[in-house]
Design a protein around this motif. Structure first.
Motif, PDB file in Angstrom:
ATOM      1  N   ALA A   1      -2.954   3.762  -2.954  1.00 20.60           N
ATOM      2  CA  ALA A   1      -2.974   2.778  -4.030  1.00 20.60           C
ATOM      3  C   ALA A   1      -2.553   1.415  -3.503  1.00 20.60           C
ATOM      4  CB  ALA A   1      -2.048   3.201  -5.173  1.00 20.60           C
TER       5      ALA A   1
ATOM      6  N   ALA B   1      -0.558   0.168 -10.183  1.00 20.33           N
ATOM      7  CA  ALA B   1      -1.499  -0.066  -9.092  1.00 20.33           C
ATOM      8  C   ALA B   1      -2.699  -0.858  -9.590  1.00 20.33           C
ATOM      9  CB  ALA B   1      -1.961   1.260  -8.496  1.00 20.33           C
TER      10      ALA B   1
ATOM     11  N   LYS C   1       0.842  -1.207   0.000  1.00 19.34           N
ATOM     12  CA  LYS C   1       0.000   0.000   0.000  1.00 19.34           C
ATOM     13  C   LYS C   1       0.873   1.252   0.000  1.00 19.34           C
ATOM     14  CE  LYS C   1      -2.007  -1.886   3.578  1.00 19.34           C
ATOM     15  NZ  LYS C   1      -1.621  -3.296   3.335  1.00 19.34           N
TER      16      LYS C   1
ATOM     17  N   PHE D   1      -5.429  -0.735  -7.781  1.00 19.01           N
ATOM     18  CA  PHE D   1      -6.517   0.146  -7.379  1.00 19.01           C
ATOM     19  C   PHE D   1      -5.930   1.401  -6.760  1.00 19.01           C
ATOM     20  CE2 PHE D   1      -9.686   1.635  -4.188  1.00 19.01           C
ATOM     21  CZ  PHE D   1     -10.703   1.956  -5.077  1.00 19.01           C
ATOM     22  N   ALA D   2      -6.533   2.547  -7.046  1.00 12.90           N
ATOM     23  CA  ALA D   2      -6.113   3.823  -6.461  1.00 12.90           C
ATOM     24  C   ALA D   2      -7.339   4.683  -6.248  1.00 12.90           C
ATOM     25  CB  ALA D   2      -5.111   4.539  -7.370  1.00 12.90           C
TER      26      ALA D   2
ATOM     27  N   LYS E   1      -3.292  10.268  -8.886  1.00 11.05           N
ATOM     28  CA  LYS E   1      -4.036   9.020  -9.065  1.00 11.05           C
ATOM     29  C   LYS E   1      -3.689   8.371 -10.395  1.00 11.05           C
ATOM     30  CE  LYS E   1      -8.738   7.102  -9.135  1.00 11.05           C
ATOM     31  NZ  LYS E   1     -10.192   7.401  -9.017  1.00 11.05           N
TER      32      LYS E   1
ATOM     33  N   LYS F   1     -11.579  -0.954  -9.604  1.00  9.06           N
ATOM     34  CA  LYS F   1     -11.409   0.241 -10.432  1.00  9.06           C
ATOM     35  C   LYS F   1     -12.720   0.561 -11.157  1.00  9.06           C
ATOM     36  CE  LYS F   1      -8.424   2.309 -13.966  1.00  9.06           C
ATOM     37  NZ  LYS F   1      -7.274   2.086 -14.892  1.00  9.06           N
TER      38      LYS F   1
ATOM     39  N   LEU G   1      -0.264   6.758 -10.231  1.00 11.22           N
ATOM     40  CA  LEU G   1      -0.255   5.508  -9.468  1.00 11.22           C
ATOM     41  C   LEU G   1      -0.747   4.351 -10.326  1.00 11.22           C
ATOM     42  CD1 LEU G   1      -1.562   6.925  -6.081  1.00 11.22           C
ATOM     43  CD2 LEU G   1       0.699   5.906  -6.473  1.00 11.22           C
ATOM     44  N   TYR G   2      -1.781   4.589 -11.117  1.00 11.18           N
ATOM     45  CA  TYR G   2      -2.235   3.542 -12.040  1.00 11.18           C
ATOM     46  C   TYR G   2      -1.176   3.260 -13.108  1.00 11.18           C
ATOM     47  CZ  TYR G   2      -7.035   2.798 -10.395  1.00 11.18           C
ATOM     48  OH  TYR G   2      -8.138   2.423  -9.661  1.00 11.18           O
TER      49      TYR G   2
END
Length: 267
Positions: free
Chosen positions: A246, A232, A163, A234-235, A224, A202, A227-228
């Motif tokens: 994330a 990631a 995380k 999920f964020a 965000k 997502k 992070l993807y």
């Protein structure tokens, strides 16, 4: 006596309707994380509060920790206490740091002075200080509803994921965030979809605050997206912002986000 209040993240946040009392009904999942403050109470001649670490705007004597003491003192006649707070959890980040601090003070006072307060009684005191304060009494994942201060147990465990939390140098006012919200019934109840695999979250597990906050603070939206882009699964922005968390399948480093931002790993 010393304790270590921890932060939380919101796994989804749907603002469902405006209440007659001016508050909003919502649904969210509060999930505790490992980012922590430290709070200490000790006997003193006069009750006061000293804050160290991250600056908190306003008078320290108006801090929620002091309000928690005075609330219990009114009912139990407690001896004066010196409250020392080491602030590590970012302020204005949607992480519930202030709520955690005052909830942990309630628990410390209950323990130190053998007040015999049940979990429910401590939660009721905490609710008087803020809508998410009561969560930190039991401090375990819950599905929260109504004003965000009523809970149902939520069996969810993210320990298998790495995380990451990113806190940009932006303070988002909760009041301002609510001012631009348009309550709506979600297409899918968070209570149901939160039990799906995080790899499917997502675009399903959403935060209604993102729409307006991202317009005003595009840097948060970019975090965000980054992070993807970094892999990631999920964020999401936490609470009313400004932090974004994330979930990754493996450990990562994100140097492109570290300056001048604050990045916390493996929370």
């Amino acid at each position: 006596m010393l304790s270590f209040p921890n932060a939380k993240i919101n796994l989804g946040l749907n603002i469902t309707e405006k209440r007659a009392d001016g508050y909003h009904n919502l649904e969210t999942v509060f999930y505790p994380i490992g980012l922590k403050d430290a709070v200490e109470i000790s006997d003193a001649e006069l009750t006061s509060c000293k804050i160290h670490g991250i600056h908190i705007p306003g008078d320290a004597q108006d801090n929620l920790c002091v309000k928690a003491y005075h609330m219990l003192n009114a009912d139990f006649g407690l001896p004066p206490q010196q409250i020392n707070l080491l602030k590590n959890i970012p302020v204005g980040a949607g992480l519930g740091g202030g709520s955690a601090d005052c909830a942990f003070v309630i628990k410390l006072l209950n323990q130190k002075f053998n007040l015999g307060l049940s979990v429910e009684a401590m939660q009721n005191y905490a609710r008087k200080l803020g809508t998410d304060c009561a969560f930190f009494i039991e401090n375990k994942p819950v599905y929260a509803f109504n004003k965000g201060d009523e809970f149902e147990s939520c069996e969810i465990d993210l320990s298998a994921y790495f995380k990451v939390l990113v806190k940009p140098p932006i303070h988002v006012s909760t009041g301002d965030a609510y001012a631009h919200i348009k309550p709506r019934k979600p297409l899918h109840s968070l209570k149901e979809i939160i039990h799906l695999s995080p790899t499917t979250w997502k675009n399903k597990v959403i935060n209604d605050f993102e729409d307006s906050v991202f317009v005003k603070y595009p840097q948060i939206h970019q975090i965000k997206t980054s992070l993807y882009d970094a892999g990631a699964v999920f964020a999401l922005m936490s609470g009313s912002g400004s932090s974004v968390f994330a979930l990754f399948n493996k450990a990562v480093k994100l140097p492109e986000l570290e300056q001048p931002n604050l990045v916390y790993y493996d929370i």
